[in-house]
Write an enzyme that holds these catalytic residues in place. Structure first.
Site, PDB file in Angstrom:
ATOM      1  N   ARG A 169       4.773 -64.342 -25.275  1.00  0.00           N
ATOM      2  CA  ARG A 169       4.816 -62.860 -25.324  1.00  0.00           C
ATOM      3  C   ARG A 169       5.390 -62.274 -24.025  1.00  0.00           C
ATOM      4  O   ARG A 169       4.913 -61.247 -23.529  1.00  0.00           O
ATOM      5  CB  ARG A 169       3.422 -62.263 -25.569  1.00  0.00           C
ATOM      6  CG  ARG A 169       2.801 -62.645 -26.897  1.00  0.00           C
ATOM      7  CD  ARG A 169       3.545 -62.050 -28.081  1.00  0.00           C
ATOM      8  NE  ARG A 169       2.814 -62.255 -29.331  1.00  0.00           N
ATOM      9  CZ  ARG A 169       2.857 -63.384 -30.058  1.00  0.00           C
ATOM     10  NH1 ARG A 169       3.629 -64.394 -29.674  1.00  0.00           N
ATOM     11  NH2 ARG A 169       2.177 -63.468 -31.180  1.00  0.00           N
ATOM     12  N   SER A 243      -1.765 -57.696 -32.658  1.00  0.00           N
ATOM     13  CA  SER A 243      -2.722 -58.255 -31.696  1.00  0.00           C
ATOM     14  C   SER A 243      -2.753 -57.355 -30.475  1.00  0.00           C
ATOM     15  O   SER A 243      -1.716 -57.085 -29.881  1.00  0.00           O
ATOM     16  CB  SER A 243      -2.297 -59.653 -31.247  1.00  0.00           C
ATOM     17  OG  SER A 243      -2.319 -60.543 -32.319  1.00  0.00           O
ATOM     18  N   GLU A 339      -1.567 -56.800 -24.881  1.00  0.00           N
ATOM     19  CA  GLU A 339      -0.201 -57.161 -25.275  1.00  0.00           C
ATOM     20  C   GLU A 339       0.714 -55.929 -25.289  1.00  0.00           C
ATOM     21  O   GLU A 339       1.844 -56.010 -24.826  1.00  0.00           O
ATOM     22  CB  GLU A 339      -0.255 -57.815 -26.663  1.00  0.00           C
ATOM     23  CG  GLU A 339       0.845 -58.811 -26.892  1.00  0.00           C
ATOM     24  CD  GLU A 339       0.871 -59.349 -28.316  1.00  0.00           C
ATOM     25  OE1 GLU A 339       0.141 -60.306 -28.588  1.00  0.00           O
ATOM     26  OE2 GLU A 339       1.620 -58.814 -29.142  1.00  0.00           O
TER      27      GLU A 339
HETATM   28  N1  EPU Z   1     -10.839 -65.655 -35.093  1.00  0.00           N
HETATM   29  C1  EPU Z   1     -12.159 -65.333 -35.230  1.00  0.00           C
HETATM   30  N2  EPU Z   1     -12.507 -64.029 -35.439  1.00  0.00           N
HETATM   31  C2  EPU Z   1     -11.579 -63.047 -35.516  1.00  0.00           C
HETATM   32  C3  EPU Z   1     -10.213 -63.365 -35.369  1.00  0.00           C
HETATM   33  C4  EPU Z   1      -9.855 -64.692 -35.160  1.00  0.00           C
HETATM   34  O1  EPU Z   1     -13.036 -66.192 -35.169  1.00  0.00           O
HETATM   35  O2  EPU Z   1     -11.966 -61.896 -35.717  1.00  0.00           O
HETATM   36  C5  EPU Z   1     -10.434 -67.065 -34.919  1.00  0.00           C
HETATM   37  C6  EPU Z   1      -9.773 -67.553 -36.197  1.00  0.00           C
HETATM   38  O3  EPU Z   1     -10.703 -68.088 -37.081  1.00  0.00           O
HETATM   39  C7  EPU Z   1      -8.850 -68.621 -35.669  1.00  0.00           C
HETATM   40  C8  EPU Z   1      -8.474 -68.131 -34.295  1.00  0.00           C
HETATM   41  O4  EPU Z   1      -9.422 -67.151 -33.936  1.00  0.00           O
HETATM   42  O5  EPU Z   1      -9.522 -69.843 -35.520  1.00  0.00           O
HETATM   43  C9  EPU Z   1      -7.060 -67.565 -34.216  1.00  0.00           C
HETATM   44  O6  EPU Z   1      -6.884 -66.505 -35.139  1.00  0.00           O
HETATM   45  P1  EPU Z   1      -5.504 -66.273 -35.935  1.00  0.00           P
HETATM   46  O7  EPU Z   1      -5.049 -67.555 -36.530  1.00  0.00           O
HETATM   47  O8  EPU Z   1      -5.694 -65.109 -36.821  1.00  0.00           O
HETATM   48  O9  EPU Z   1      -4.426 -65.970 -34.827  1.00  0.00           O
HETATM   49  P2  EPU Z   1      -4.503 -65.175 -33.448  1.00  0.00           P
HETATM   50  O10 EPU Z   1      -4.517 -66.152 -32.327  1.00  0.00           O
HETATM   51  O11 EPU Z   1      -5.590 -64.177 -33.523  1.00  0.00           O
HETATM   52  C10 EPU Z   1      -1.910 -65.110 -33.075  1.00  0.00           C
HETATM   53  C11 EPU Z   1      -0.905 -64.077 -32.652  1.00  0.00           C
HETATM   54  C12 EPU Z   1      -0.511 -63.215 -33.846  1.00  0.00           C
HETATM   55  C13 EPU Z   1       0.085 -64.112 -34.911  1.00  0.00           C
HETATM   56  C14 EPU Z   1      -0.985 -65.143 -35.300  1.00  0.00           C
HETATM   57  C15 EPU Z   1      -0.479 -66.159 -36.294  1.00  0.00           C
HETATM   58  C16 EPU Z   1      -1.290 -63.557 -30.317  1.00  0.00           C
HETATM   59  C17 EPU Z   1      -1.883 -62.598 -29.345  1.00  0.00           C
HETATM   60  N3  EPU Z   1      -1.464 -63.251 -31.601  1.00  0.00           N
HETATM   61  O12 EPU Z   1      -3.104 -64.416 -33.451  1.00  0.00           O
HETATM   62  O13 EPU Z   1       0.504 -62.317 -33.400  1.00  0.00           O
HETATM   63  O14 EPU Z   1       0.475 -63.373 -36.056  1.00  0.00           O
HETATM   64  O15 EPU Z   1      -1.403 -65.894 -34.126  1.00  0.00           O
HETATM   65  O16 EPU Z   1       0.433 -67.006 -35.699  1.00  0.00           O
HETATM   66  O17 EPU Z   1      -0.686 -64.544 -29.912  1.00  0.00           O
HETATM   67  C18 EPU Z   1       0.855 -60.144 -32.521  1.00  0.00           C
HETATM   68  O18 EPU Z   1       1.242 -60.700 -31.479  1.00  0.00           O
HETATM   69  O19 EPU Z   1       0.877 -58.878 -32.647  1.00  0.00           O
HETATM   70  C19 EPU Z   1       0.360 -60.959 -33.606  1.00  0.00           C
HETATM   71  C20 EPU Z   1      -0.160 -60.433 -34.715  1.00  0.00           C
END
Ligand code: EPU
Length: 343
Positions: A169, A243, A339
């Site tokens: 990012r 995010s 972000e």
């Molecule tokens: N989780 C929780 N509770 C929550 C949210 C997430 O326990 O309320 C856990 C999920 O179960 C999972 C882990 O956290 O084990 C990661 O969650 P998720 O796979 O939804 O991905 P993320 O790390 O929250 C990142 C990116 C997203 C992107 C997704 C999918 C960042 C900051 N965010 O989210 O990007 O779509 O992976 O690849 O890197 C964005 O940057 O705007 C964005 C949406």
């Protein structure tokens, strides 16, 4: 402002131009449809004195106040296949093109490579600033080069991948070229020997459920669209900026200490031995999921997303973000870095 060869608008509401739906206004606003307009702007001494904000889809922005300067809204259009070699087909798109429409257009042309990045809000010009990424693919992997204008020198820059200094990012546009470069167009290298990127469990599971054992790029796009639609709020319905925090990176020592106290800690090892923690999980553990503070809230299906519950101001969002950061710091000793850009 005296000279007005350009179609400036004054006291312009930005509410429809930021996906959070925050009602703030810009002193001056200019929809930019060509490089020539930026060159004219550079020669306007009144405009040159104003602070500038380059706006794309407004999907990574928190407006904490009215903007006292000039908003340059990139509205140039155009996308085309510009060449091919043994390895890739090259597609160029103007900064003002909508990102998801570009992804769908490449798939219609039979070109694979951007499918994991389906349905990310925002415009093409903003994609390299953030090095957008989702479901195991980052923009930098499909990036070839971009054209930008350096508003200070008037020079037209062509930057290749290494010149953009992409990171998680992050890019040169958040550092050395911040407030200087305006991205005009981006060229992507879409691989001829395409391999599906299925290392994210969410995508693999969705394809499994659809009984797609040898998915096409279109199948992956459809799966990503379904996952995102389930997990992330549609900014047209609930204001948000995706995010809200980056996933924090910690040392192996910190991660091991945390894991001892919190065996469920969601963490991913990085190539350099550090660990990325799931910020959404940390926030969720602090009990914030589905909670509100004033008119801002934490989305009930994904704690990493802050939302506008209706009429939220930028200050509401800032207050909520600070409260979430403070709780995560107390419980885990981890700093969450936002972000979006704060104006
Ligand atoms: N989780 C929780 N509770 C929550 C949210 C997430 O326990 O309320 C856990 C999920 O179960 C999972 C882990 O956290 O084990 C990661 O969650 P998720 O796979 O939804 O991905 P993320 O790390 O929250 C990142 C990116 C997203 C992107 C997704 C999918 C960042 C900051 N965010 O989210 O990007 O779509 O992976 O690849 O890197 C964005 O940057 O705007 C964005 C949406």
């Amino acid at each position: 402002m005296t000279i007005s060869k350009l179609p400036y608008q004054f006291d312009f509401s930005l509410r429809r131009h930021n996906t959070f739906g925050i009602d703030a206004s810009a002193h001056a606003y200019l929809p930019v449809t060509s490089l020539e307009m930026l060159l004219v702007l550079r020669s306007d001494p009144d405009a040159a004195r104003l602070q500038r904000l380059v706006l794309g889809g407004g999907s990574n922005l928190v407006l904490t106040q009215d903007f006292p300067g000039l908003v340059l809204h990139m509205c140039n259009r155009g996308r085309e296949i510009v060449g091919a070699d043994d390895d890739a087909v090259y597609v160029r798109a103007a900064a003002g093109e909508n990102w998801h429409e570009l992804v769908l257009w490449t798939l219609e042309q039979g070109l694979a490579g951007l499918e994991n990045l389906s349905l990310i809000p925002g415009n093409v010009g903003a994609a390299p600033i953030q090095n957008i990424g989702a479901y195991g693919v980052e923009l930098q992997e499909r990036f070839h080069a971009l054209t930008a204008i350096d508003m200070e020198s008037g020079e037209i820059l062509t930057l290749d991948r290494s010149a953009c200094a992409f990171d998680y990012r992050d890019s040169v546009f958040k550092h050395r070229l911040r407030d200087r470069a305006v991205v005009l167009d981006v060229t992507f290298a879409l691989p001829k020997r395409w391999q599906p990127a299925l290392r994210y469990a969410d995508v693999a599971q969705e394809l499994d459920a659809r009984k797609l054992m040898q998915p096409t790029a279109r199948d992956i796009s459809d799966a990503v669209i379904a996952i995102r639609t389930r997990k992330l709020p549609d900014p047209a319905v609930i204001g948000n900026a995706g995010s809200f925090f980056k996933n924090p990176i910690v040392t192996a020592v910190q991660r091991n200490a945390l894991l001892e106290q919190h065996p469920q800690l969601v963490n991913y090892q990085q190539p350099n031995g550090s660990y990325k923690l799931a910020a959404g999980w940390l926030i969720d553990q602090c009990g914030w999921k589905g909670k509100n503070l004033g008119a801002a809230g934490v989305y009930e299906k994904q704690a990493l997303v802050l939302v506008n519950r209706g009429g939220a101001s930028g200050q509401d969002v800032v207050r909520l973000a600070q409260a979430v950061q403070a709780d995560v710091m107390v419980k885990f000793g981890v700093t969450l870095e936002p972000e979006p850009i704060f104006i």
